[in-house]
Write a protein that holds these residues in place. Structure first.
Motif, PDB file in Angstrom:
ATOM      1  N   SER A 260       0.686  -1.261   0.063  1.00  0.00           N
ATOM      2  CA  SER A 260      -0.280  -0.202  -0.346  1.00  0.00           C
ATOM      3  C   SER A 260       0.994   1.170   0.125  1.00  0.00           C
ATOM      4  N   GLU A 261       0.296   2.319  -0.045  1.00  0.00           N
ATOM      5  CA  GLU A 261       0.835   3.714  -0.244  1.00  0.00           C
ATOM      6  C   GLU A 261       1.891   3.699   1.053  1.00  0.00           C
ATOM      7  N   ASP A 262       1.485   3.084   2.244  1.00  0.00           N
ATOM      8  CA  ASP A 262       2.136   3.664   3.534  1.00  0.00           C
ATOM      9  C   ASP A 262       2.890   2.409   3.787  1.00  0.00           C
ATOM     10  N   ASN A 263       3.452   1.563   2.763  1.00  0.00           N
ATOM     11  CA  ASN A 263       4.273   0.425   2.850  1.00  0.00           C
ATOM     12  C   ASN A 263       3.886  -0.428   3.851  1.00  0.00           C
ATOM     13  N   ILE A 264       2.644  -0.650   4.099  1.00  0.00           N
ATOM     14  CA  ILE A 264       2.108  -1.790   4.816  1.00  0.00           C
ATOM     15  C   ILE A 264       1.549  -2.856   4.131  1.00  0.00           C
ATOM     16  N   GLU A 265       2.057  -4.075   4.137  1.00  0.00           N
ATOM     17  CA  GLU A 265       1.330  -5.308   3.616  1.00  0.00           C
ATOM     18  C   GLU A 265       0.269  -5.569   3.822  1.00  0.00           C
ATOM     19  N   MET A 266      -0.649  -5.748   3.093  1.00  0.00           N
ATOM     20  CA  MET A 266      -2.186  -6.260   3.336  1.00  0.00           C
ATOM     21  C   MET A 266      -2.523  -7.375   2.945  1.00  0.00           C
ATOM     22  N   CYS A 321     -11.527   3.080   8.690  1.00  0.00           N
ATOM     23  CA  CYS A 321     -11.647   3.848   7.354  1.00  0.00           C
ATOM     24  C   CYS A 321     -10.543   3.479   6.532  1.00  0.00           C
ATOM     25  N   GLY A 322      -9.119   3.956   7.380  1.00  0.00           N
ATOM     26  CA  GLY A 322      -8.005   3.721   6.604  1.00  0.00           C
ATOM     27  C   GLY A 322      -7.561   2.090   6.238  1.00  0.00           C
ATOM     28  N   MET A 323      -7.884   1.218   7.164  1.00  0.00           N
ATOM     29  CA  MET A 323      -7.759  -0.057   6.432  1.00  0.00           C
ATOM     30  C   MET A 323      -8.654  -0.646   5.441  1.00  0.00           C
ATOM     31  N   ASN A 324      -9.736   0.169   5.448  1.00  0.00           N
ATOM     32  CA  ASN A 324     -10.836  -0.313   4.397  1.00  0.00           C
ATOM     33  C   ASN A 324     -10.327   0.516   3.103  1.00  0.00           C
ATOM     34  N   ARG A 325      -9.983   1.576   3.195  1.00  0.00           N
ATOM     35  CA  ARG A 325      -9.212   1.968   1.946  1.00  0.00           C
ATOM     36  C   ARG A 325      -8.118   1.405   1.408  1.00  0.00           C
ATOM     37  N   ARG A 326      -7.258   0.955   2.135  1.00  0.00           N
ATOM     38  CA  ARG A 326      -6.144   0.268   1.670  1.00  0.00           C
ATOM     39  C   ARG A 326      -6.118  -1.134   1.240  1.00  0.00           C
TER      40      ARG A 326
END
Length: 606
Positions: A260-266, A321-326
């Motif tokens: 993701s944009e903040d480099n957190i693997e989802m 919300c941030g998790m949902n967008r990612r």
């Protein structure tokens, strides 16, 4: 051509300009076919055999003006894929349907046309007479240039084919900028890796997706930007294997890690339920709870007022919300990746293994890895060169010698710097002195005087009427700095003729250190005399004589302002001493001044 899809535009931000001395004392691999076709159309209607003329002057200028050691590389036998792509390019440019393209037999290889092969052979003979080494490639000339560069046999490649990077080139000189202090447009693989994050195998993968000299089509529906973002998702060691698996329809057997944009693997399969949000303010919580008291996100001084209404472009910043967008972004990227994989899988016979093997091959020349290429720079064979150019270009022998003089003077100075010996340039000219220092393209050069031993210089410049002069034509603006002729200047001094050439200062200093030392000592004496003369003139201006002269001039000026008042009595005295005739004439003039203006004008012209 090289890689399709405007590949050079992708590399343009990572190119840089180099100065005039960038290639001095460096070895350069030159794609000779690139030289022949680059500017042939620019001057072919003006000169005889432009491929020979350009090769002649470019070789001399590259060797003498820029101080480089060129190694010329010619194409070998083209591959069947290259021949088929060349035929398809011709059909496309001619407006012919590609469906009518003939299918070549297996193992067949179409050679270049006979006229172009003749041009190449003539240029090879010319550069060999100039003493330059020539190597023949097994296939593509840029492949051998890149191998020579990657193995350290040369310092740079001079070519416009972008697939030289795919063959392993480290430094490419794409073009020259005329009349510039930084004439070389260079591209280094290290800059491309740092800027784009792409390495050699990444570039090979991009060429397979967008097309190249051996497969013009690539994958339908994939452009350069799409291919760039796709290959970045893989490591260099993994990208080509993944393309082969996708091409075989095995894309579902592996998953690609998309960040993701903040480099957190989802993890797209992780269960997550979105938290309830207020429809009025948009923050976590119910609207009923927010009607009485404002939520923590909308906290105000007076809590009785409740929450604030959310703006039109409101986006909640809570964790849910941030998790949902990612997760949505990850899903979008996965869908995009799946579509690209489907396009690749639909392409028949993708990727072609022979293209990958050709780009990764490190045996592109006729020499062993232990011995290396045979590159020796010799001296030009002047007599045979004169016969060759006289036959093909109809140039006068004296004109050829004059054009060759900068190259011969460079060789002479290098020989004198390495093994000093009493010898003559051309067997006729000797070093006389240093004329001056000259600024050229922002760099300093020595203007060297060469004196002919035992006689005056008698160079004959072919006349235009004789049909042998084709170098004074006005060329197209696209002709670059290598095509400018450095003609030695003939200087006449005290019944002696000299030739003046521009030479590198370091080279002259190594060849004739005593002459250079004497030259700068004379320059210091001249500067000292100039400073003394200027100081003496300034002292003369400040001497008493000059100050008295200024005072006299000042008195005259001051006196001049009062002469009008003092001069009137003298005029009255002189008028009293005049004879009666003059007094009568003055009376007549004074009386006539009383007449009307019209009467005086009539009397004047009558």
């Amino acid at each position: 051509m090289g890689v399709g899809g405007n590949f050079w535009d992708l590399l343009k931000p990572y190119g840089h300009k180099e100065g005039f001395d960038f290639l001095r004392n460096k070895r350069v691999a030159v794609d000779l076919s690139f030289w022949i076709v680059q500017h042939e159309n620019a001057i072919k209607t003006h000169v005889r055999k432009p491929h020979l003329r350009l090769t002649f002057f470019r070789t001399i200028n590259l060797f003498s003006k820029f101080g480089a050691f060129p190694v010329f590389v010619v194409d070998g036998k083209p591959s069947p894929l290259k021949s088929q792509a060349r035929t398809a390019r011709y059909f496309r440019s001619s407006g012919i349907e590609l469906a009518s393209l003939p299918v070549p037999e297996e193992g067949a290889s179409a050679e270049r046309n006979s006229l172009f092969s003749t041009y190449v052979q003539e240029c090879v003979e010319l550069v060999q007479l100039l003493g330059m080494p020539v190597l023949k490639a097994r296939g593509e000339a840029e492949a051998l240039c890149a191998q020579l560069n990657s193995e350290g046999h040369v310092d740079a490649c001079l070519t416009a084919d972008s697939d030289a990077f795919l063959f392993g080139a480290k430094c490419i000189i794409k073009c020259f900028c005329p009349n510039s202090k930084e004439p070389f447009e260079c591209y280094n693989m290290s800059d491309i890796e740092a800027g784009l994050g792409l390495k050699r195998r990444h570039l090979i993968a991009i060429s397979l997706l967008v097309g190249n000299d051996h497969d013009m089509n690539g994958v339908r529906g994939i452009g350069l930007d799409t291919a760039l973002h796709f290959v970045k998702a893989f490591s260099e060691d993994d990208i080509l294997n993944r393309l082969c698996e996708i091409g075989k329809g095995n894309a579902s057997q592996f998953q690609i890690n998309i960040k993701s944009e903040d480099n957190i693997e989802m993890d797209g399969n992780s269960p997550h339920k979105k938290q309830l949000h207020c429809s009025f303010c948009g923050h976590p919580g119910s609207k009923r709870d927010h009607m009485k008291f404002s939520c923590g996100y909308c906290a105000k001084k007076d809590d009785d007022e409740g929450c604030l209404r959310k703006p039109e472009d409101f986006k909640c910043d809570c964790f849910s919300c941030g998790m949902n967008r990612r997760q949505k972004e990850q899903k979008r990227l996965e869908n995009w990746h799946t579509k690209i994989c489907q396009k690749i899988a639909e392409e028949p016979n993708f990727p072609k293994d022979e293209i990958i093997d050709m780009y990764l091959c490190n045996d592109n020349g006729y020499f062993s890895a232990n011995d290396g290429p045979h590159t020796v720079w010799g001296k030009p064979n002047i007599e045979m060169l004169i016969d060759f150019l006289n036959f093909h270009q109809h140039w006068d022998p004296s004109y050829i010698r004059r054009m060759m003089f900068p190259m011969m003077s460079t060789i002479f100075l290098r020989d004198m710097a390495s093994t000093p010996a009493e010898s003559l340039l051309f067997g006729q000219y000797e070093f006389d002195s240093l004329e001056r220092v000259k600024m050229r393209y922002g760099y300093q050069f020595y203007v060297v005087k060469w004196k002919r031993a035992g006689g005056n210089i008698a160079f004959k410049v072919p006349s235009k009427e004789s049909g042998t002069q084709d170098v004074a034509v006005e060329l197209d603006e696209t002709v670059n700095l290598l095509d400018d002729c450095d003609v030695p200047e003939i200087h006449q001094d005290d019944e002696c003729s000299f030739l003046l050439t521009d030479e590198n200062m370091d080279l002259v200093g190594a060849a004739f250190p005593a002459e250079v030392k004497r030259f700068w000592q004379e320059q210091e004496l001249k500067d000292l005399k100039k400073r003394k003369n200027s100081a003496s003139k300034s002292q003369e201006n400040e001497s008493p004589a000059s100050s008295s002269a200024r005072s006299i001039q000042l008195n005259i000026t001051e006196f001049y302002t009062s002469t009008k008042v003092k001069h009137q009595p003298k005029q009255e005295e002189s008028s009293k001493n005049n004879d009666s005739g003059d007094s009568n004439m003055k009376r007549n003039e004074s009386s006539s001044s009383n007449l009307p203006k019209s009467v005086r004008r009539r009397l004047l012209f009558d």
